[in-house]
Scaffold this active site. Structure first.
Site, PDB file in Angstrom:
ATOM      1  N   LYS A 186      34.506  75.824 -72.499  1.00 58.86           N
ATOM      2  CA  LYS A 186      34.033  75.108 -71.294  1.00 58.86           C
ATOM      3  C   LYS A 186      33.812  76.164 -70.224  1.00 58.86           C
ATOM      4  O   LYS A 186      34.743  76.575 -69.542  1.00 58.86           O
ATOM      5  CB  LYS A 186      35.094  74.100 -70.853  1.00 58.86           C
ATOM      6  CG  LYS A 186      34.567  72.821 -70.225  1.00 58.86           C
ATOM      7  CD  LYS A 186      33.700  73.019 -68.997  1.00 58.86           C
ATOM      8  CE  LYS A 186      34.502  73.202 -67.719  1.00 58.86           C
ATOM      9  NZ  LYS A 186      33.669  73.713 -66.606  1.00 58.86           N
ATOM     10  N   GLU A 261      45.513  83.030 -67.041  1.00 57.38           N
ATOM     11  CA  GLU A 261      45.192  84.196 -66.201  1.00 57.38           C
ATOM     12  C   GLU A 261      44.716  83.661 -64.863  1.00 57.38           C
ATOM     13  O   GLU A 261      43.634  83.093 -64.777  1.00 57.38           O
ATOM     14  CB  GLU A 261      44.065  85.004 -66.834  1.00 57.38           C
ATOM     15  CG  GLU A 261      44.344  85.365 -68.252  1.00 57.38           C
ATOM     16  CD  GLU A 261      44.243  86.843 -68.478  1.00 57.38           C
ATOM     17  OE1 GLU A 261      44.067  87.580 -67.506  1.00 57.38           O
ATOM     18  OE2 GLU A 261      44.347  87.239 -69.641  1.00 57.38           O
ATOM     19  N   CYS A 295      39.695  88.409 -59.360  1.00 64.75           N
ATOM     20  CA  CYS A 295      41.131  88.105 -59.414  1.00 64.75           C
ATOM     21  C   CYS A 295      41.959  89.323 -59.020  1.00 64.75           C
ATOM     22  O   CYS A 295      43.030  89.183 -58.451  1.00 64.75           O
ATOM     23  CB  CYS A 295      41.500  87.632 -60.808  1.00 64.75           C
ATOM     24  SG  CYS A 295      41.031  88.780 -62.100  1.00 64.75           S
ATOM     25  N   GLU A 393      45.075  83.289 -51.568  1.00 65.50           N
ATOM     26  CA  GLU A 393      43.919  83.989 -52.140  1.00 65.50           C
ATOM     27  C   GLU A 393      42.654  83.480 -51.458  1.00 65.50           C
ATOM     28  O   GLU A 393      42.321  82.300 -51.566  1.00 65.50           O
ATOM     29  CB  GLU A 393      43.857  83.718 -53.654  1.00 65.50           C
ATOM     30  CG  GLU A 393      42.799  84.523 -54.354  1.00 65.50           C
ATOM     31  CD  GLU A 393      42.716  84.191 -55.838  1.00 65.50           C
ATOM     32  OE1 GLU A 393      42.864  83.010 -56.203  1.00 65.50           O
ATOM     33  OE2 GLU A 393      42.486  85.122 -56.632  1.00 65.50           O
TER      34      GLU A 393
END
Ligand code: NAD
Length: 495
Positions: A186, A261, A295, A393
Protein backbone atom coordinates in the site's frame (compact mmCIF):
# COMPACT_ATOMS: atom_id res chain seq x y z
CA UNK A 1 19.09 13.69 -21.67
CA UNK A 2 17.52 16.32 -19.38
CA UNK A 3 14.50 15.21 -17.38
CA UNK A 4 11.53 17.37 -18.31
CA UNK A 5 8.11 17.96 -16.76
CA UNK A 6 5.61 15.37 -17.97
CA UNK A 7 2.67 16.37 -20.13
CA UNK A 8 0.52 13.44 -19.05
CA UNK A 9 0.97 10.58 -16.60
CA UNK A 10 -1.19 7.47 -16.83
CA UNK A 11 -3.35 6.61 -13.81
CA UNK A 12 -1.95 4.37 -11.10
CA UNK A 13 -4.19 1.30 -11.02
CA UNK A 14 -4.05 -1.55 -8.55
CA UNK A 15 -1.86 -4.48 -9.51
CA UNK A 16 -3.48 -7.74 -8.45
CA UNK A 17 -2.48 -11.24 -9.52
CA UNK A 18 -0.33 -9.80 -12.33
CA UNK A 19 -3.08 -7.57 -13.78
CA UNK A 20 -3.69 -3.83 -13.59
CA UNK A 21 -7.17 -3.28 -12.22
CA UNK A 22 -9.52 -0.50 -11.14
CA UNK A 23 -11.13 -0.42 -7.73
CA UNK A 24 -14.20 -2.55 -7.37
CA UNK A 25 -16.03 0.66 -6.38
CA UNK A 26 -14.64 2.49 -9.42
CA UNK A 27 -13.37 5.25 -7.10
CA UNK A 28 -10.19 7.21 -7.81
CA UNK A 29 -8.16 9.83 -5.97
CA UNK A 30 -6.30 12.86 -7.32
CA UNK A 31 -2.53 13.07 -7.21
CA UNK A 32 -1.48 16.72 -6.97
CA UNK A 33 1.76 18.19 -8.28
CA UNK A 34 2.93 20.22 -5.25
CA UNK A 35 4.89 22.67 -7.39
CA UNK A 36 1.95 23.60 -9.64
CA UNK A 37 -0.91 22.68 -7.27
CA UNK A 38 -2.62 21.03 -10.28
CA UNK A 39 -3.84 17.45 -10.60
CA UNK A 40 -1.01 15.52 -12.23
CA UNK A 41 -2.64 12.08 -12.43
CA UNK A 42 -5.21 9.87 -10.76
CA UNK A 43 -4.84 6.72 -8.72
CA UNK A 44 -7.28 3.98 -7.87
CA UNK A 45 -8.86 4.41 -4.46
CA UNK A 46 -8.98 0.92 -2.97
CA UNK A 47 -10.97 -0.41 -0.06
CA UNK A 48 -11.45 -3.71 1.74
CA UNK A 49 -12.80 -5.44 -1.39
CA UNK A 50 -9.65 -4.68 -3.38
CA UNK A 51 -7.49 -5.67 -0.43
CA UNK A 52 -9.35 -8.98 -0.26
CA UNK A 53 -8.59 -9.73 -3.93
CA UNK A 54 -4.95 -8.72 -3.55
CA UNK A 55 -4.33 -10.79 -0.44
CA UNK A 56 -6.03 -13.78 -2.05
CA UNK A 57 -3.77 -13.46 -5.11
CA UNK A 58 -0.72 -13.16 -2.87
CA UNK A 59 -1.73 -16.15 -0.76
CA UNK A 60 -2.38 -18.28 -3.87
CA UNK A 61 1.01 -17.40 -5.29
CA UNK A 62 2.65 -18.29 -1.99
CA UNK A 63 0.96 -21.68 -1.88
CA UNK A 64 1.65 -22.34 -5.53
CA UNK A 65 5.35 -22.32 -4.62
CA UNK A 66 6.81 -21.21 -7.96
CA UNK A 67 8.41 -18.35 -6.04
CA UNK A 68 8.22 -19.31 -2.37
CA UNK A 69 9.77 -22.72 -2.99
CA UNK A 70 11.73 -21.62 -6.05
CA UNK A 71 15.49 -22.07 -6.18
CA UNK A 72 17.46 -19.20 -4.68
CA UNK A 73 19.38 -18.89 -7.96
CA UNK A 74 16.08 -18.40 -9.81
CA UNK A 75 15.05 -15.67 -7.41
CA UNK A 76 18.44 -14.01 -7.79
CA UNK A 77 18.18 -14.02 -11.59
CA UNK A 78 14.71 -12.47 -11.56
CA UNK A 79 15.62 -9.79 -9.01
CA UNK A 80 18.82 -8.89 -10.85
CA UNK A 81 16.70 -8.36 -13.97
CA UNK A 82 14.40 -6.15 -11.87
CA UNK A 83 17.41 -4.05 -10.82
CA UNK A 84 18.63 -3.70 -14.42
CA UNK A 85 15.20 -2.62 -15.61
CA UNK A 86 14.82 -0.08 -12.80
CA UNK A 87 18.07 1.53 -13.92
CA UNK A 88 17.01 1.42 -17.55
CA UNK A 89 13.74 3.22 -16.74
CA UNK A 90 15.35 5.66 -14.32
CA UNK A 91 14.30 8.84 -16.17
CA UNK A 92 10.66 7.75 -16.28
CA UNK A 93 10.68 6.96 -12.57
CA UNK A 94 12.31 10.27 -11.70
CA UNK A 95 9.83 12.16 -13.85
CA UNK A 96 6.75 10.84 -12.08
CA UNK A 97 8.31 11.11 -8.63
CA UNK A 98 9.28 14.74 -9.17
CA UNK A 99 5.77 15.47 -10.45
CA UNK A 100 4.06 13.85 -7.46
CA UNK A 101 6.29 14.87 -4.54
CA UNK A 102 8.40 17.76 -5.78
CA UNK A 103 11.90 16.48 -4.97
CA UNK A 104 14.23 18.43 -7.34
CA UNK A 105 15.85 16.47 -10.17
CA UNK A 106 19.25 17.96 -9.35
CA UNK A 107 22.12 18.43 -11.80
CA UNK A 108 22.21 16.06 -14.81
CA UNK A 109 24.11 12.84 -14.24
CA UNK A 110 25.57 10.28 -16.61
CA UNK A 111 24.03 7.27 -14.86
CA UNK A 112 20.66 6.58 -13.32
CA UNK A 113 19.41 9.00 -10.69
CA UNK A 114 21.04 8.37 -7.30
CA UNK A 115 17.85 7.30 -5.51
CA UNK A 116 16.74 5.12 -8.38
CA UNK A 117 20.18 3.52 -8.48
CA UNK A 118 19.81 2.75 -4.78
CA UNK A 119 16.43 1.15 -5.41
CA UNK A 120 18.09 -1.15 -7.94
CA UNK A 121 20.91 -1.83 -5.50
CA UNK A 122 18.40 -2.93 -2.85
CA UNK A 123 17.27 -5.73 -5.17
CA UNK A 124 20.79 -6.81 -6.09
CA UNK A 125 21.90 -6.83 -2.47
CA UNK A 126 19.09 -9.01 -1.13
CA UNK A 127 19.00 -11.21 -4.23
CA UNK A 128 22.61 -12.12 -3.48
CA UNK A 129 22.20 -12.24 0.25
CA UNK A 130 19.41 -14.84 0.16
CA UNK A 131 21.53 -17.05 -2.08
CA UNK A 132 24.71 -16.79 -0.07
CA UNK A 133 23.35 -17.08 3.45
CA UNK A 134 23.92 -20.49 4.99
CA UNK A 135 22.18 -22.43 7.68
CA UNK A 136 23.84 -23.37 10.95
CA UNK A 137 24.32 -26.77 12.45
CA UNK A 138 25.12 -27.80 16.02
CA UNK A 139 26.44 -31.08 17.27
CA UNK A 140 25.86 -31.83 20.95
CA UNK A 141 28.28 -34.39 22.33
CA UNK A 142 28.10 -36.42 19.15
CA UNK A 143 24.61 -37.53 20.21
CA UNK A 144 22.35 -34.89 18.68
CA UNK A 145 22.77 -32.97 15.44
CA UNK A 146 20.61 -29.93 14.87
CA UNK A 147 20.45 -27.85 11.72
CA UNK A 148 18.55 -24.67 11.06
CA UNK A 149 16.27 -23.90 8.12
CA UNK A 150 15.24 -20.49 6.81
CA UNK A 151 11.81 -20.39 5.23
CA UNK A 152 9.61 -17.66 3.80
CA UNK A 153 6.70 -16.82 6.07
CA UNK A 154 3.73 -15.90 3.87
CA UNK A 155 2.01 -12.70 2.78
CA UNK A 156 3.41 -9.41 4.10
CA UNK A 157 1.73 -6.02 4.11
CA UNK A 158 4.20 -3.32 3.07
CA UNK A 159 3.01 0.20 3.86
CA UNK A 160 5.14 3.13 2.77
CA UNK A 161 5.20 6.94 2.96
CA UNK A 162 5.59 9.46 0.15
CA UNK A 163 9.13 10.70 0.72
CA UNK A 164 11.48 8.62 -1.45
CA UNK A 165 8.52 6.62 -2.75
CA UNK A 166 10.38 3.98 -4.76
CA UNK A 167 13.57 3.85 -2.70
CA UNK A 168 11.86 3.41 0.66
CA UNK A 169 9.47 0.84 -0.81
CA UNK A 170 12.29 -1.23 -2.25
CA UNK A 171 14.01 -1.41 1.17
CA UNK A 172 11.03 -3.50 2.17
CA UNK A 173 10.04 -5.35 -0.98
CA UNK A 174 13.57 -6.45 -1.91
CA UNK A 175 14.19 -8.59 1.21
CA UNK A 176 10.51 -9.57 1.46
CA UNK A 177 10.47 -11.02 -2.06
CA UNK A 178 14.08 -12.23 -2.09
CA UNK A 179 13.34 -14.56 0.81
CA UNK A 180 10.39 -16.05 -1.04
CA UNK A 181 7.43 -14.24 0.48
CA UNK A 182 4.52 -12.67 -1.33
CA UNK A 183 3.47 -9.09 -0.67
CA UNK A 184 0.63 -6.63 -0.86
CA UNK A 185 1.97 -3.10 -0.98
CA UNK A 186 0.00 0.00 0.00
CA UNK A 187 2.03 2.99 -1.26
CA UNK A 188 1.28 6.51 -0.10
CA UNK A 189 -1.79 8.10 -1.67
CA UNK A 190 0.36 11.23 -2.17
CA UNK A 191 3.04 9.51 -4.26
CA UNK A 192 1.79 6.34 -5.95
CA UNK A 193 2.87 7.03 -9.53
CA UNK A 194 6.12 5.09 -9.79
CA UNK A 195 4.38 1.87 -8.77
CA UNK A 196 2.86 1.05 -12.20
CA UNK A 197 6.35 1.29 -13.69
CA UNK A 198 7.69 -1.06 -11.05
CA UNK A 199 4.86 -3.54 -11.66
CA UNK A 200 5.65 -3.57 -15.38
CA UNK A 201 9.27 -4.19 -14.47
CA UNK A 202 8.39 -7.14 -12.22
CA UNK A 203 6.34 -8.65 -15.02
CA UNK A 204 9.07 -8.20 -17.63
CA UNK A 205 11.67 -9.62 -15.23
CA UNK A 206 9.64 -12.81 -14.81
CA UNK A 207 8.30 -12.48 -11.26
CA UNK A 208 5.41 -14.96 -11.05
CA UNK A 209 1.98 -13.29 -11.03
CA UNK A 210 0.54 -12.67 -7.57
CA UNK A 211 3.85 -12.55 -5.72
CA UNK A 212 3.80 -8.74 -5.64
CA UNK A 213 0.50 -6.84 -5.55
CA UNK A 214 -0.35 -3.19 -5.06
CA UNK A 215 -3.50 -1.67 -3.62
CA UNK A 216 -3.62 2.12 -3.84
CA UNK A 217 -5.77 4.29 -1.64
CA UNK A 218 -6.10 6.17 1.59
CA UNK A 219 -4.55 5.10 4.88
CA UNK A 220 -7.38 3.86 7.06
CA UNK A 221 -9.55 2.70 4.14
CA UNK A 222 -7.02 0.59 2.22
CA UNK A 223 -4.10 0.29 4.69
CA UNK A 224 -6.37 -0.44 7.64
CA UNK A 225 -8.15 -3.26 5.78
CA UNK A 226 -4.79 -4.66 4.70
CA UNK A 227 -3.17 -4.87 8.12
CA UNK A 228 -6.30 -6.46 9.59
CA UNK A 229 -6.57 -9.16 6.94
CA UNK A 230 -6.16 -12.56 8.62
CA UNK A 231 -3.97 -13.94 5.80
CA UNK A 232 -1.39 -11.18 6.31
CA UNK A 233 1.36 -12.62 8.50
CA UNK A 234 3.50 -9.52 9.01
CA UNK A 235 3.48 -5.77 8.55
CA UNK A 236 6.41 -3.61 7.59
CA UNK A 237 5.39 0.01 8.02
CA UNK A 238 7.25 3.27 7.50
CA UNK A 239 5.37 6.40 8.44
CA UNK A 240 4.19 8.46 11.35
CA UNK A 241 3.95 7.34 14.99
CA UNK A 242 0.20 8.10 15.01
CA UNK A 243 -0.39 5.62 12.18
CA UNK A 244 1.85 3.04 13.86
CA UNK A 245 -0.27 3.29 17.01
CA UNK A 246 -3.44 2.81 14.95
CA UNK A 247 -1.97 -0.25 13.21
CA UNK A 248 -0.85 -1.69 16.57
CA UNK A 249 -4.36 -1.43 17.90
CA UNK A 250 -5.86 -3.03 14.81
CA UNK A 251 -3.56 -6.06 15.00
CA UNK A 252 -3.13 -6.32 18.77
CA UNK A 253 -5.04 -9.55 19.10
CA UNK A 254 -3.50 -11.28 16.09
CA UNK A 255 0.19 -11.54 17.10
CA UNK A 256 1.34 -10.55 13.61
CA UNK A 257 4.97 -9.53 13.30
CA UNK A 258 5.46 -5.81 12.93
CA UNK A 259 8.37 -3.59 11.99
CA UNK A 260 7.78 0.12 12.51
CA UNK A 261 10.11 2.79 11.10
CA UNK A 262 8.76 6.07 12.36
CA UNK A 263 9.62 9.72 12.71
CA UNK A 264 12.39 11.58 14.49
CA UNK A 265 13.56 14.85 16.00
CA UNK A 266 17.22 14.21 15.48
CA UNK A 267 19.99 16.24 17.07
CA UNK A 268 22.96 17.43 15.06
CA UNK A 269 25.63 18.06 17.71
CA UNK A 270 28.45 20.34 16.61
CA UNK A 271 31.41 20.70 18.98
CA UNK A 272 33.75 23.68 18.96
CA UNK A 273 36.57 21.56 17.51
CA UNK A 274 34.48 20.43 14.51
CA UNK A 275 35.54 21.10 10.94
CA UNK A 276 32.92 23.74 10.14
CA UNK A 277 33.76 23.68 6.43
CA UNK A 278 32.14 20.26 6.40
CA UNK A 279 29.72 20.50 9.31
CA UNK A 280 27.88 23.59 8.07
CA UNK A 281 26.90 22.35 4.58
CA UNK A 282 26.05 18.91 5.98
CA UNK A 283 23.90 20.44 8.73
CA UNK A 284 22.05 22.41 6.05
CA UNK A 285 21.62 19.34 3.85
CA UNK A 286 20.35 17.36 6.84
CA UNK A 287 17.44 19.75 7.39
CA UNK A 288 16.84 21.41 4.01
CA UNK A 289 17.27 18.27 1.84
CA UNK A 290 13.85 17.02 0.61
CA UNK A 291 12.56 20.25 2.20
CA UNK A 292 13.06 18.73 5.63
CA UNK A 293 10.65 15.90 4.83
CA UNK A 294 13.03 13.19 5.88
CA UNK A 295 12.74 10.91 8.89
CA UNK A 296 16.44 11.42 9.66
CA UNK A 297 16.31 15.22 9.28
CA UNK A 298 18.73 16.95 11.66
CA UNK A 299 16.00 19.25 12.92
CA UNK A 300 17.64 20.25 16.22
CA UNK A 301 21.10 21.71 15.73
CA UNK A 302 23.08 21.89 18.97
CA UNK A 303 26.20 24.06 18.72
CA UNK A 304 28.91 24.44 21.36
CA UNK A 305 28.87 27.92 22.87
CA UNK A 306 32.29 29.26 21.61
CA UNK A 307 31.33 28.72 17.94
CA UNK A 308 27.59 29.45 18.22
CA UNK A 309 27.65 32.91 16.61
CA UNK A 310 30.09 31.89 13.90
CA UNK A 311 27.95 28.82 13.13
CA UNK A 312 24.76 30.89 12.78
CA UNK A 313 26.46 33.30 10.39
CA UNK A 314 27.82 30.51 8.20
CA UNK A 315 24.58 28.50 8.41
CA UNK A 316 22.56 31.47 7.15
CA UNK A 317 24.96 31.96 4.23
CA UNK A 318 24.72 28.25 3.40
CA UNK A 319 20.91 28.31 3.59
CA UNK A 320 20.89 31.08 0.98
CA UNK A 321 22.34 28.56 -1.53
CA UNK A 322 19.21 26.38 -1.16
CA UNK A 323 17.40 28.00 -4.06
CA UNK A 324 13.70 27.17 -4.27
CA UNK A 325 12.05 26.77 -7.65
CA UNK A 326 10.76 24.46 -10.34
CA UNK A 327 11.80 20.94 -9.26
CA UNK A 328 12.42 20.06 -12.92
CA UNK A 329 15.04 22.84 -13.14
CA UNK A 330 18.47 21.23 -12.49
CA UNK A 331 19.54 24.36 -10.60
CA UNK A 332 16.80 24.02 -7.97
CA UNK A 333 17.83 22.66 -4.58
CA UNK A 334 14.67 23.22 -2.54
CA UNK A 335 11.41 21.72 -3.73
CA UNK A 336 7.93 22.29 -2.36
CA UNK A 337 6.38 20.42 0.54
CA UNK A 338 4.41 17.45 -0.65
CA UNK A 339 0.86 18.72 -0.10
CA UNK A 340 -1.32 21.61 0.99
CA UNK A 341 -1.95 19.76 4.26
CA UNK A 342 1.77 19.49 4.96
CA UNK A 343 2.33 23.15 3.97
CA UNK A 344 -0.41 24.35 6.34
CA UNK A 345 0.97 22.19 9.13
CA UNK A 346 4.48 23.64 8.76
CA UNK A 347 3.06 27.19 8.55
CA UNK A 348 1.28 26.56 11.87
CA UNK A 349 4.59 25.50 13.39
CA UNK A 350 6.19 28.69 12.10
CA UNK A 351 3.52 30.74 13.88
CA UNK A 352 4.32 28.79 17.00
CA UNK A 353 8.06 29.33 16.46
CA UNK A 354 7.49 33.10 16.57
CA UNK A 355 6.00 32.68 20.06
CA UNK A 356 8.38 30.03 21.36
CA UNK A 357 11.56 31.56 19.94
CA UNK A 358 12.85 33.91 17.25
CA UNK A 359 13.04 33.25 13.52
CA UNK A 360 16.58 34.08 12.46
CA UNK A 361 15.94 33.63 8.73
CA UNK A 362 13.22 32.17 6.50
CA UNK A 363 9.88 31.54 8.16
CA UNK A 364 7.66 32.04 5.12
CA UNK A 365 7.17 31.34 1.43
CA UNK A 366 10.11 32.32 -0.80
CA UNK A 367 9.10 35.69 -2.37
CA UNK A 368 9.51 34.98 -6.05
CA UNK A 369 7.34 31.89 -6.53
CA UNK A 370 3.76 31.94 -7.80
CA UNK A 371 2.34 28.51 -7.19
CA UNK A 372 3.57 25.63 -5.06
CA UNK A 373 3.74 24.61 -1.43
CA UNK A 374 7.19 26.14 -0.90
CA UNK A 375 8.64 27.20 2.43
CA UNK A 376 12.02 28.95 2.66
CA UNK A 377 14.87 27.38 4.63
CA UNK A 378 14.29 28.49 8.19
CA UNK A 379 16.29 28.70 11.43
CA UNK A 380 14.70 29.31 14.83
CA UNK A 381 16.89 30.54 17.70
CA UNK A 382 16.40 31.68 21.32
CA UNK A 383 14.21 28.66 21.92
CA UNK A 384 14.24 26.12 24.76
CA UNK A 385 14.39 22.40 24.09
CA UNK A 386 11.05 21.80 25.82
CA UNK A 387 9.26 24.05 23.31
CA UNK A 388 6.84 22.21 21.03
CA UNK A 389 8.87 23.11 17.94
CA UNK A 390 11.85 21.28 19.51
CA UNK A 391 9.83 18.28 20.61
CA UNK A 392 7.48 17.63 17.68
CA UNK A 393 8.42 16.46 14.20
CA UNK A 394 7.71 19.39 11.88
CA UNK A 395 8.68 17.65 8.62
CA UNK A 396 9.63 20.87 6.90
CA UNK A 397 12.84 22.90 6.27
CA UNK A 398 12.86 24.28 9.81
CA UNK A 399 15.84 23.91 12.16
CA UNK A 400 15.88 24.88 15.82
CA UNK A 401 19.44 25.96 16.71
CA UNK A 402 20.46 25.87 20.39
CA UNK A 403 23.79 26.45 22.15
CA UNK A 404 25.35 23.99 24.61
CA UNK A 405 28.22 24.18 27.12
CA UNK A 406 29.77 20.71 27.19
CA UNK A 407 29.11 17.10 26.17
CA UNK A 408 26.89 16.42 29.21
CA UNK A 409 24.75 19.41 28.38
CA UNK A 410 24.51 18.44 24.70
CA UNK A 411 23.44 14.92 25.66
CA UNK A 412 20.80 16.19 28.11
CA UNK A 413 19.28 18.28 25.31
CA UNK A 414 19.62 15.62 22.63
CA UNK A 415 18.13 12.83 24.76
CA UNK A 416 15.26 14.96 26.02
CA UNK A 417 13.01 13.73 23.23
CA UNK A 418 10.34 11.07 22.80
CA UNK A 419 12.10 10.12 19.56
CA UNK A 420 15.24 8.03 19.12
CA UNK A 421 15.90 7.72 15.39
CA UNK A 422 19.12 9.42 14.30
CA UNK A 423 21.93 11.60 15.62
CA UNK A 424 24.86 13.42 14.05
CA UNK A 425 28.09 14.28 15.89
CA UNK A 426 30.70 16.72 14.59
CA UNK A 427 33.98 16.88 16.48
CA UNK A 428 37.74 16.67 15.91
CA UNK A 429 38.09 14.34 18.88
CA UNK A 430 37.61 10.63 18.36
CA UNK A 431 37.18 10.18 22.11
CA UNK A 432 34.39 12.77 22.31
CA UNK A 433 32.65 11.17 19.33
CA UNK A 434 32.90 7.72 20.89
CA UNK A 435 31.66 8.85 24.31
CA UNK A 436 28.76 10.84 22.93
CA UNK A 437 27.74 8.12 20.46
CA UNK A 438 27.44 5.63 23.33
CA UNK A 439 25.29 7.93 25.42
CA UNK A 440 23.10 9.31 22.63
CA UNK A 441 19.68 7.63 22.77
CA UNK A 442 19.20 7.05 19.05
CA UNK A 443 19.52 3.90 17.00
CA UNK A 444 21.52 5.46 14.14
CA UNK A 445 24.47 7.79 14.55
CA UNK A 446 26.65 9.45 11.95
CA UNK A 447 30.00 10.87 13.09
CA UNK A 448 31.52 13.69 11.02
CA UNK A 449 29.21 12.68 8.21
CA UNK A 450 25.77 13.33 6.83
CA UNK A 451 23.32 10.49 6.20
CA UNK A 452 24.83 7.55 4.37
CA UNK A 453 23.63 3.99 4.02
CA UNK A 454 25.34 0.62 4.00
CA UNK A 455 22.68 -1.99 3.29
CA UNK A 456 23.95 -4.10 6.19
CA UNK A 457 23.30 -1.34 8.75
CA UNK A 458 20.48 -1.98 11.25
CA UNK A 459 18.27 0.84 9.97
CA UNK A 460 15.46 1.81 12.35
CA UNK A 461 14.59 3.65 15.52
CA UNK A 462 14.31 3.31 19.27
CA UNK A 463 11.98 5.00 21.80
CA UNK A 464 9.11 6.67 19.92
CA UNK A 465 10.84 6.17 16.57
CA UNK A 466 9.74 2.58 16.23
CA UNK A 467 10.93 -0.95 16.61
CA UNK A 468 12.50 -3.51 14.31
CA UNK A 469 15.46 -2.93 12.02
CA UNK A 470 15.82 -3.09 8.24
CA UNK A 471 19.02 -4.08 6.47
CA UNK A 472 21.14 -7.19 5.89
CA UNK A 473 20.56 -9.91 8.47
CA UNK A 474 18.00 -7.77 10.33
CA UNK A 475 15.67 -7.84 7.36
CA UNK A 476 16.34 -11.55 6.95
CA UNK A 477 15.12 -12.21 10.47
CA UNK A 478 11.91 -10.29 9.87
CA UNK A 479 11.08 -11.89 6.54
CA UNK A 480 11.95 -15.50 7.34
CA UNK A 481 10.94 -18.18 9.75
CA UNK A 482 13.98 -19.79 11.35
CA UNK A 483 13.30 -23.40 12.24
CA UNK A 484 15.43 -26.38 13.18
CA UNK A 485 15.42 -30.12 12.74
CA UNK A 486 17.35 -32.42 15.09
CA UNK A 487 18.33 -36.05 14.78
CA UNK A 488 20.11 -38.34 17.23
CA UNK A 489 23.47 -39.93 16.50
CA UNK A 490 25.24 -42.90 17.87
CA UNK A 491 28.38 -41.38 19.35
CA UNK A 492 31.61 -42.12 17.48
CA UNK A 493 33.95 -44.45 19.31
CA UNK A 494 36.89 -42.47 20.60
CA UNK A 495 40.31 -44.07 20.26
P1 NAD B 1 1.63 8.38 7.41
O1 NAD B 1 1.76 7.56 8.65
O2 NAD B 1 0.55 9.38 7.34
O3 NAD B 1 1.42 7.42 6.15
C1 NAD B 1 2.31 6.37 5.83
C2 NAD B 1 1.56 5.30 5.08
O4 NAD B 1 0.61 4.70 5.97
C3 NAD B 1 0.75 5.80 3.89
O5 NAD B 1 0.81 4.84 2.86
C4 NAD B 1 -0.65 5.91 4.46
O6 NAD B 1 -1.67 5.81 3.49
C5 NAD B 1 -0.67 4.71 5.38
N1 NAD B 1 -1.67 4.79 6.46
C6 NAD B 1 -2.16 5.91 7.05
N2 NAD B 1 -3.06 5.57 8.01
C7 NAD B 1 -3.12 4.21 8.03
C8 NAD B 1 -3.83 3.28 8.82
N3 NAD B 1 -4.68 3.68 9.76
N4 NAD B 1 -3.63 1.96 8.61
C9 NAD B 1 -2.74 1.56 7.67
N5 NAD B 1 -2.05 2.40 6.87
C10 NAD B 1 -2.22 3.71 7.06
O7 NAD B 1 3.05 9.04 7.16
P2 NAD B 1 3.48 10.03 5.98
O8 NAD B 1 2.92 11.38 6.26
O9 NAD B 1 3.20 9.39 4.66
O10 NAD B 1 5.06 10.03 6.17
C11 NAD B 1 5.68 10.86 7.07
C12 NAD B 1 6.11 10.12 8.31
O11 NAD B 1 6.88 8.98 7.97
C13 NAD B 1 6.99 10.97 9.19
O12 NAD B 1 6.67 10.80 10.55
C14 NAD B 1 8.38 10.42 8.89
O13 NAD B 1 9.33 10.68 9.88
C15 NAD B 1 8.10 8.98 8.71
N6 NAD B 1 9.17 8.32 7.96
C16 NAD B 1 10.00 7.45 8.60
C17 NAD B 1 11.05 6.84 7.92
C18 NAD B 1 11.97 5.86 8.62
O14 NAD B 1 12.66 5.12 7.92
N7 NAD B 1 12.05 5.83 9.93
C19 NAD B 1 11.24 7.12 6.57
C20 NAD B 1 10.40 8.02 5.95
C21 NAD B 1 9.36 8.61 6.65
Amino acid sequence: MPIVAPTSIPPARHYIGGLFEDSESGATLDVINPATEAITARAARGDARDVERAVRAARESFEDGAWSRGRPSFRREVLFRVADLIERRSDEIVTVQVAEMGEPVGPPSDGPDFYVARSAQNFRFFAEEQELVGNQSFNRDDTLVTYTMLDPVGVYALITPWNGPLMLSTWKMAPCLAYGNSAVHKPSELAPLSMPILCEIFEEAGLPAGVYNVVHGFGAEAGGALVEHPDVCGISFTGSPATARDISQRVASSLKRTSFELGGKSANIIFADADLDRAVPEAAAAIFGTSGQSCVAGSRILVQQPIYDEFLERFEAEAATWKAGDPFDPGTRLGPLVSKGQYDRVMDYLDLARKEGRILFGGDRPDDLGTGYFIAPTAVVDVENDARICQEEIFGPVAAVMPFDDADHALRLANDSVYGLAGYIWTGSQQTAHDVAHRLETAMIWINSGFSRDLRQPFGGMKGSGHGREGGGYSREFYTETRFASFPLTPRRRH
